[in-house]
Design a protein around this motif. Structure first.
Motif, PDB file in Angstrom:
ATOM      1  N   VAL A 229      -9.394 -11.934 -12.345  1.00 63.33           N
ATOM      2  CA  VAL A 229      -8.698 -11.932 -13.627  1.00 63.33           C
ATOM      3  C   VAL A 229      -7.757 -13.129 -13.672  1.00 63.33           C
ATOM      4  O   VAL A 229      -7.000 -13.372 -12.725  1.00 63.33           O
ATOM      5  CB  VAL A 229      -7.887 -10.630 -13.840  1.00 63.33           C
ATOM      6  N   VAL A 230      -7.801 -13.890 -14.767  1.00 63.94           N
ATOM      7  CA  VAL A 230      -6.974 -15.089 -14.899  1.00 63.94           C
ATOM      8  C   VAL A 230      -6.353 -15.097 -16.291  1.00 63.94           C
ATOM      9  O   VAL A 230      -6.965 -14.624 -17.256  1.00 63.94           O
ATOM     10  CB  VAL A 230      -7.818 -16.363 -14.635  1.00 63.94           C
ATOM     11  N   ASP A 231      -5.120 -15.606 -16.395  1.00 63.29           N
ATOM     12  CA  ASP A 231      -4.432 -15.568 -17.692  1.00 63.29           C
ATOM     13  C   ASP A 231      -4.390 -16.921 -18.405  1.00 63.29           C
ATOM     14  O   ASP A 231      -3.667 -17.084 -19.387  1.00 63.29           O
ATOM     15  CB  ASP A 231      -3.013 -15.014 -17.527  1.00 63.29           C
ATOM     16  N   ASP A 232      -5.156 -17.892 -17.914  1.00 59.85           N
ATOM     17  CA  ASP A 232      -5.200 -19.209 -18.548  1.00 59.85           C
ATOM     18  C   ASP A 232      -6.636 -19.528 -18.936  1.00 59.85           C
ATOM     19  O   ASP A 232      -7.547 -19.475 -18.092  1.00 59.85           O
ATOM     20  CB  ASP A 232      -4.663 -20.277 -17.576  1.00 59.85           C
TER      21      ASP A 232
ATOM     22  N   ASN B 183     -12.344 -20.931 -17.813  1.00 53.22           N
ATOM     23  CA  ASN B 183     -13.576 -21.696 -18.037  1.00 53.22           C
ATOM     24  C   ASN B 183     -14.002 -22.449 -16.776  1.00 53.22           C
ATOM     25  O   ASN B 183     -15.192 -22.531 -16.461  1.00 53.22           O
ATOM     26  CB  ASN B 183     -13.388 -22.677 -19.194  1.00 53.22           C
ATOM     27  N   ASN B 184     -13.016 -22.998 -16.042  1.00 55.95           N
ATOM     28  CA  ASN B 184     -13.324 -23.724 -14.806  1.00 55.95           C
ATOM     29  C   ASN B 184     -13.932 -22.801 -13.757  1.00 55.95           C
ATOM     30  O   ASN B 184     -14.883 -23.166 -13.056  1.00 55.95           O
ATOM     31  CB  ASN B 184     -12.060 -24.379 -14.242  1.00 55.95           C
ATOM     32  N   ILE B 185     -13.361 -21.588 -13.642  1.00 52.11           N
ATOM     33  CA  ILE B 185     -13.864 -20.635 -12.641  1.00 52.11           C
ATOM     34  C   ILE B 185     -15.268 -20.177 -13.002  1.00 52.11           C
ATOM     35  O   ILE B 185     -16.147 -20.080 -12.140  1.00 52.11           O
ATOM     36  CB  ILE B 185     -12.897 -19.428 -12.520  1.00 52.11           C
ATOM     37  N   VAL B 186     -15.500 -19.900 -14.288  1.00 54.98           N
ATOM     38  CA  VAL B 186     -16.836 -19.485 -14.735  1.00 54.98           C
ATOM     39  C   VAL B 186     -17.853 -20.584 -14.437  1.00 54.98           C
ATOM     40  O   VAL B 186     -18.950 -20.321 -13.922  1.00 54.98           O
ATOM     41  CB  VAL B 186     -16.828 -19.137 -16.241  1.00 54.98           C
TER      42      VAL B 186
END
Length: 516
Positions: A251-254, A259-262
């Motif tokens: 889970v990320v809040d930015d 998008n970078n992680i995906v």
């Protein structure tokens, strides 16, 4: 075991919390302005030789010169220095080492001044971040890590991770890697490569060779000190090193980082793209997932466990000392079994605390005394099992005759130390307070001011849980009052990070509305 990665990103830093079975076990804090990360590769300049320490200091652009010990030079040092000097001199070096003529290896028992001179240039990699008054620690054994493989230039060794226990699989990987390994490059096969096809490994090897090519290109006509390759950000590094089938949530809040992680997951593990989600709640991400509360209860001098037993953790210049205490709830019947039970619970918490605080160096643990040899052996076995998931290299010795356990753990970065003591929330340490009864009047004046300038704004109030509870008490007394006045339902959310009378306003984009 369920693993969750919770990522809080701001303009100045990124905080990453790793949870195992909902308990926080690692906390990483990376400033976005930092220039030095473990794994970064530099071309540095020898500043000072220290024959007494059998080491030297290297200028890599840090405010404190980095430390390079003889044992971290690697046997191929002369070849590395030759390659570095030819690159800086602008000679026609290539990232392929097929035709590179190797120099004679250095001996393990040699002296620093026999192999290096002041003002020499050399390729180095950061082994440990700057800690306290010490600069970064370096190595000349360059490694370029991927998810499945680690590329080691100037070597011809193929090493298989010890965690791959199946002999047939080890043989398969050995033969496979030997067939695709470039000449004069060594390869370390990581645990994640178990069961992978040759196409997956070959694709990653090609991407690692591209990184080495970038280093070789940037080395040409470089002016030391200069960074040649930057390690990926902390989040990507953790994903690369730890991502497995047991990861069930990220889970990320930015949105940009999301998008970078995906994108990164699509390239390394497309089937796990679905575990990533974007945090959209007005409640802070660490608050929503209970991390703030866990941090405040896990740090400090003492760490209390479910049974009532607790650890006292002390830090000295030379070592860390942990004392196990039973508390007041120890069963009086069958005392030996009760002591073992408390020690086993403490061992699990100690393994978590070492990872969470990233304690390194020598750690001495004073468990509650046990008489039985079987119980002592059971305790040591249990602690080794609990620390199996710890990525830092560590050694656990059996209990000494004084009942003490010695642990050594690799120190890579500064210890995580969070102060859980708070300044008085009402007086800010001054000894004087404003009348707390006026806080609602101040809040309502601020609301009135906001709605005059932004009449259509949807507002959320974040406040300390006590203040939030007061505002929502008596069937939303204040919220109903505000609704009649502003024709808007104003949401109130608690935030444990705030002082007792602290509150903030946020708009529908979750941006803070500042009053000053």
């Amino acid at each position: 075991m369920q693993k969750e990665l919770i990522i809080n990103s701001t303009a100045s830093e990124v905080k990453v919390a790793l949870l195992e079975n909902s308990k926080i076990v690692e906390l990483h804090d990376q400033k976005t302005t930092t220039k030095f990360t473990v794994g970064d590769i530099f071309v540095g300049k020898i500043k000072k030789l220290m024959p007494g320490l059998n080491a030297c200091f290297v200028d890599i652009g840090h405010k404190k010169d980095a430390f390079l010990h003889y044992t971290d030079l690697g046997p191929k040092l002369r070849s590395l220095v030759k390659y570095t000097n030819e690159g800086i001199a602008g000679k026609n070096i290539t990232h392929r080492l097929d035709n590179f003529v190797f120099e004679k290896e250095i001996v393990k028992t040699g002296k620093i001044d026999q192999v290096l001179s002041k003002k020499d240039f050399v390729l180095v990699q950061i082994l440990k971040e700057p800690i306290s008054t010490k600069g970064p620690r370096l190595s000349c054994e360059i490694t370029i890590p991927g998810r499945y493989l680690v590329l080691t230039p100037f070597s011809n060794i193929v090493a298989i991770s010890k965690k791959i226990g199946n002999d047939e699989e080890r043989k398969r990987l050995k033969v496979l890697i030997e067939s695709i390994r470039p000449k004069n490059f060594g390869i370390i096969v990581r645990t994640a490569s178990e069961g992978k096809k040759v196409a997956d490994l070959h694709e990653e090897l090609s991407s690692l060779l591209v990184k080495w090519e970038t280093i070789s290109t940037d080395l040409k006509a470089a002016t030391p000190p200069k960074k040649l390759l930057s390690e990926t950000d902390k989040t990507t590094t953790i994903l690369r090193d730890m991502l497995s089938d047991s990861f069930n949530k990220i889970v990320v809040d930015d949105r940009d980082m999301y998008n970078n992680i995906v994108t990164y997951l699509k390239s390394i593990a497309p089937e796990q793209e679905k575990i990533v989600s974007l945090h959209k709640s007005s409640v802070p991400i660490f608050e929503k997932h209970g991390i703030t509360k866990q941090i405040k209860s896990s740090f400090g001098k003492t760490a209390t466990m479910a049974s009532g037993a607790y650890l006292v953790i002390e830090h000295t210049e030379a070592m860390h000392v942990i004392d196990v205490n039973s508390g007041h709830k120890m069963a009086k019947k069958n005392q030996a079994d009760s002591i073992l039970s408390i020690n086993l619970e403490s061992a699990e918490e100690i393994a978590r605390q070492l990872r969470l605080r990233d304690l390194g160096g020598l750690i001495i643990v004073d468990f509650i005394d046990m008489r039985g040899a079987d119980h002592k052996k059971q305790l040591v076995t249990a602690l080794r099992e609990f620390m199996k998931h710890d990525r830092a290299q560590h050694t656990i010795l059996p209990l000494s005759k004084f009942g003490l356990m010695q642990i050594t753990r690799q120190r890579v970065r500064p210890e995580v130390n969070i102060n859980t003591a708070e300044v008085c929330p009402t007086c800010d340490g001054s000894g004087k307070i404003n009348a707390s009864i006026l806080v609602v009047d101040e809040l309502e004046r601020d609301l009135d001011f906001i709605y005059k300038s932004r009449p259509k704004e949807k507002i959320v109030i974040s406040a300390h849980p006590y203040l939030a509870a007061y505002l929502k008490d008596d069937w939303w007394k204040f919220q109903r009052k505000w609704y009649k006045k502003f024709y808007k339902w104003i949401k109130v959310v608690p935030n444990h990070d705030f002082h007792l009378l602290e509150y903030k306003f946020h708009d529908n984009m979750n941006d803070e509305i500042r009053m000053h």
